[in-house]
Scaffold this motif. Structure first.
Motif, PDB file in Angstrom:
ATOM      1  N   ASN A  42      -9.247 -17.002  -8.837  1.00 44.56           N
ATOM      2  CA  ASN A  42      -8.892 -15.660  -8.400  1.00 44.56           C
ATOM      3  C   ASN A  42      -9.026 -15.534  -6.883  1.00 44.56           C
ATOM      4  N   PHE A  43     -10.076 -16.119  -6.341  1.00 45.71           N
ATOM      5  CA  PHE A  43     -10.255 -16.107  -4.883  1.00 45.71           C
ATOM      6  C   PHE A  43      -9.071 -16.788  -4.188  1.00 45.71           C
ATOM      7  N   ARG A  44      -8.751 -17.983  -4.651  1.00 43.83           N
ATOM      8  CA  ARG A  44      -7.669 -18.736  -4.014  1.00 43.83           C
ATOM      9  C   ARG A  44      -6.338 -17.996  -4.092  1.00 43.83           C
ATOM     10  N   ASP A  45      -6.075 -17.408  -5.257  1.00 44.45           N
ATOM     11  CA  ASP A  45      -4.851 -16.632  -5.406  1.00 44.45           C
ATOM     12  C   ASP A  45      -4.831 -15.461  -4.428  1.00 44.45           C
ATOM     13  N   THR A  46      -5.976 -14.794  -4.313  1.00 52.35           N
ATOM     14  CA  THR A  46      -6.064 -13.618  -3.449  1.00 52.35           C
ATOM     15  C   THR A  46      -5.886 -13.985  -1.982  1.00 52.35           C
ATOM     16  N   PHE A  47      -6.420 -15.144  -1.594  1.00 53.07           N
ATOM     17  CA  PHE A  47      -6.415 -15.543  -0.186  1.00 53.07           C
ATOM     18  C   PHE A  47      -5.278 -16.498   0.168  1.00 53.07           C
ATOM     19  N   ALA A  48      -4.454 -16.826  -0.814  1.00 56.11           N
ATOM     20  CA  ALA A  48      -3.414 -17.834  -0.593  1.00 56.11           C
ATOM     21  C   ALA A  48      -2.465 -17.432   0.534  1.00 56.11           C
ATOM     22  N   SER A  49      -2.102 -16.170   0.582  1.00 60.02           N
ATOM     23  CA  SER A  49      -1.140 -15.720   1.588  1.00 60.02           C
ATOM     24  C   SER A  49      -1.683 -15.916   3.000  1.00 60.02           C
ATOM     25  N   LEU A  50      -2.998 -15.887   3.149  1.00 59.31           N
ATOM     26  CA  LEU A  50      -3.595 -16.067   4.474  1.00 59.31           C
ATOM     27  C   LEU A  50      -4.055 -17.506   4.694  1.00 59.31           C
ATOM     28  N   ALA A 115     -11.310 -13.816  19.422  1.00 62.36           N
ATOM     29  CA  ALA A 115     -10.870 -12.448  19.109  1.00 62.36           C
ATOM     30  C   ALA A 115      -9.989 -12.471  17.867  1.00 62.36           C
ATOM     31  N   SER A 116      -9.100 -13.445  17.837  1.00 60.29           N
ATOM     32  CA  SER A 116      -8.216 -13.607  16.692  1.00 60.29           C
ATOM     33  C   SER A 116      -9.008 -13.880  15.416  1.00 60.29           C
ATOM     34  N   GLY A 117     -10.055 -14.683  15.541  1.00 57.77           N
ATOM     35  CA  GLY A 117     -10.903 -14.987  14.389  1.00 57.77           C
ATOM     36  C   GLY A 117     -11.640 -13.754  13.893  1.00 57.77           C
ATOM     37  N   ARG A 118     -12.133 -12.948  14.826  1.00 50.32           N
ATOM     38  CA  ARG A 118     -12.842 -11.730  14.427  1.00 50.32           C
ATOM     39  C   ARG A 118     -11.896 -10.762  13.732  1.00 50.32           C
ATOM     40  N   LYS A 119     -10.668 -10.716  14.230  1.00 51.82           N
ATOM     41  CA  LYS A 119      -9.683  -9.819  13.618  1.00 51.82           C
ATOM     42  C   LYS A 119      -9.344 -10.293  12.206  1.00 51.82           C
ATOM     43  N   LEU A 120      -9.100 -11.586  12.069  1.00 52.25           N
ATOM     44  CA  LEU A 120      -8.794 -12.111  10.742  1.00 52.25           C
ATOM     45  C   LEU A 120      -9.957 -11.884   9.788  1.00 52.25           C
ATOM     46  N   LEU A 121     -11.181 -12.078  10.281  1.00 50.44           N
ATOM     47  CA  LEU A 121     -12.356 -11.934   9.421  1.00 50.44           C
ATOM     48  C   LEU A 121     -12.430 -10.529   8.824  1.00 50.44           C
ATOM     49  N   LYS A 122     -12.038  -9.542   9.599  1.00 48.33           N
ATOM     50  CA  LYS A 122     -12.039  -8.171   9.053  1.00 48.33           C
ATOM     51  C   LYS A 122     -11.090  -8.078   7.858  1.00 48.33           C
ATOM     52  N   THR A 123      -9.909  -8.652   8.016  1.00 46.16           N
ATOM     53  CA  THR A 123      -8.952  -8.667   6.912  1.00 46.16           C
ATOM     54  C   THR A 123      -9.516  -9.420   5.719  1.00 46.16           C
ATOM     55  N   LEU A 124     -10.148 -10.556   6.002  1.00 42.55           N
ATOM     56  CA  LEU A 124     -10.707 -11.368   4.919  1.00 42.55           C
ATOM     57  C   LEU A 124     -11.809 -10.623   4.182  1.00 42.55           C
ATOM     58  N   ASP A 125     -12.639  -9.912   4.925  1.00 46.66           N
ATOM     59  CA  ASP A 125     -13.710  -9.150   4.295  1.00 46.66           C
ATOM     60  C   ASP A 125     -13.139  -8.093   3.359  1.00 46.66           C
ATOM     61  N   ALA A 126     -12.068  -7.443   3.800  1.00 51.55           N
ATOM     62  CA  ALA A 126     -11.426  -6.434   2.954  1.00 51.55           C
ATOM     63  C   ALA A 126     -10.834  -7.082   1.704  1.00 51.55           C
ATOM     64  N   LEU A 127     -10.138  -8.212   1.905  1.00 51.88           N
ATOM     65  CA  LEU A 127      -9.567  -8.942   0.779  1.00 51.88           C
ATOM     66  C   LEU A 127     -10.658  -9.384  -0.185  1.00 51.88           C
ATOM     67  N   ASN A 128     -11.766  -9.790   0.379  1.00 53.53           N
ATOM     68  CA  ASN A 128     -12.870 -10.272  -0.451  1.00 53.53           C
ATOM     69  C   ASN A 128     -13.426  -9.146  -1.320  1.00 53.53           C
ATOM     70  N   VAL A 130     -11.713  -6.667  -2.447  1.00 49.84           N
ATOM     71  CA  VAL A 130     -10.722  -6.515  -3.521  1.00 49.84           C
ATOM     72  C   VAL A 130     -10.939  -7.580  -4.597  1.00 49.84           C
ATOM     73  N   HIS A 131     -11.092  -8.818  -4.122  1.00 45.27           N
ATOM     74  CA  HIS A 131     -11.322  -9.933  -5.029  1.00 45.27           C
ATOM     75  C   HIS A 131     -12.565  -9.690  -5.883  1.00 45.27           C
ATOM     76  N   GLU A 132     -13.665  -9.325  -5.263  1.00 45.84           N
ATOM     77  CA  GLU A 132     -14.914  -9.114  -6.003  1.00 45.84           C
ATOM     78  C   GLU A 132     -14.759  -7.991  -7.033  1.00 45.84           C
ATOM     79  N   ASP A 133     -14.063  -6.957  -6.648  1.00 51.67           N
ATOM     80  CA  ASP A 133     -13.838  -5.851  -7.585  1.00 51.67           C
ATOM     81  C   ASP A 133     -13.022  -6.312  -8.786  1.00 51.67           C
ATOM     82  N   LYS A 134     -11.995  -7.104  -8.495  1.00 46.85           N
ATOM     83  CA  LYS A 134     -11.135  -7.593  -9.568  1.00 46.85           C
ATOM     84  C   LYS A 134     -11.958  -8.436 -10.543  1.00 46.85           C
ATOM     85  N   VAL A 135     -12.784  -9.300  -9.970  1.00 46.72           N
ATOM     86  CA  VAL A 135     -13.584 -10.202 -10.792  1.00 46.72           C
ATOM     87  C   VAL A 135     -14.592  -9.428 -11.646  1.00 46.72           C
TER      88      VAL A 135
END
Lengths: 173, 173
Positions: A42-50, A115-128, A130-135
């Motif tokens: 489920n994690f991999r599916d959720t994060f695959a696009s990124l 800066a780019s990494g910090r920005k992506l991490l925010k997106t990843l945290d949000a995705l995570n 979602v993932h945790e809720d789904k699980v």
DNA sequence: TATTGTTATACTCTATAACTATA
DNA sequence: TATAGTTATAGAGTATAACAATA
């Protein structure tokens, strides 16, 4: 097309009964492995696009929350062998998400997110989230907390106690 | 020699504080992976003297309880790709624990344990009980049952539901 | 045409040893 | 001598494609 998953040989013209799993049905290891694989999928599916793996997320997260750590500190924390950590951080650096900078001890590097990494991490945290809720959807939040408590109670004495630690664990999800 | 495991960079003359794991501390996937690795390590240690892996034990167990199944049925039940199952059953056959015998459908084999395999399986089952007890020691039997229930509640909708199944899982422990 | 077992192959993860440059 | 990062390498585990024999 029949449905897959938990298929027990009762699909086509096949006379065999269901498979008896015996003590596997009561095995913590077997149940843990199945659960871990399902959750990681489920994690991999959720994060695959990124294009971010569990291990990569865990590294970005730890560097983001502990800027300036050296490689050994991050890899030790995540139970990743320092030799295997090199390619991991290489990839993150190549993507412009993290960087190795000079440290006072000139044998080592201090790790930071860009800066780019910090920005992506925010997106990843949000995705995570979602993932945790789904699980956790099937068991609910109270039971989720209960499960986490049971897991750490189970894990702590097995790898944190007097026994010496060996296995690697560079992952999240 | 300092103690290992859960070391958080506070050993030697090192000024860095403990590592902040952030949402990893609340991640089911992370906790599941840690628990699964710890339990499998205990399994491998327990079974090392008999040179039996979790996957091998699961195969011996399923064949023992379902004599005459063909390779595809065993590998499907354990989520092992049939291509990867070949080497697994080869090794068990080479050790004289299992055998491929002619089936009515001449494309396939019926799998059985040998007398030696059945004898070893009894030992393995006993060892497995010891292993499970050791693992569950920290949480007790009631909580162990609770944990199993939570794990299957968590896993079922993720891999048994409408989602199509993919990942492999040839393991026990 | 589809299925069973098989081979070949590739990719990921994990583990160890050994090197280098620093300390 | 010991440590940090690196390289090379080897072994599991897992995934896909394709083939021969059989259905």
């Amino acid at each position: 097309m029949t449905r897959k998953g938990r298929r027990l040989a009762a699909d086509a013209g096949d006379t065999s009964a269901e498979v008896d799993f015996g003590q596997l049905s009561q095995s913590l290891g077997y149940a843990l492995r199945r659960a871990q694989l399902a959750v990681f999928k489920n994690f991999r599916d959720t994060f695959a696009s990124l294009d971010v793996t569990p291990a990569q997320y865990s590294v970005l997260l730890v560097i983001g929350r502990n800027p300036g750590l050296k490689q050994t500190q991050v890899s030790d924390a995540l139970n990743i062998k320092r030799a295997n950590f090199v390619a991991l951080i290489d990839a993150l650096e190549r993507r412009g998400l993290a960087e190795r900078t000079a440290a006072t001890d000139r044998r080592s590097y201090a790790l930071y997110l860009t800066a780019s990494g910090r920005k992506l991490l925010k997106t990843l945290d949000a995705l995570n989230a979602v993932h945790e809720d789904k699980v956790a959807a099937s068991i609910g939040q109270e039971r989720r907390a209960q499960l986490l408590a049971l897991l750490s109670a189970l894990t702590a004495p097995l790898d944190g106690g007097e026994i010496d630690d060996e296995s690697e664990m560079g992952t999240a999800g």
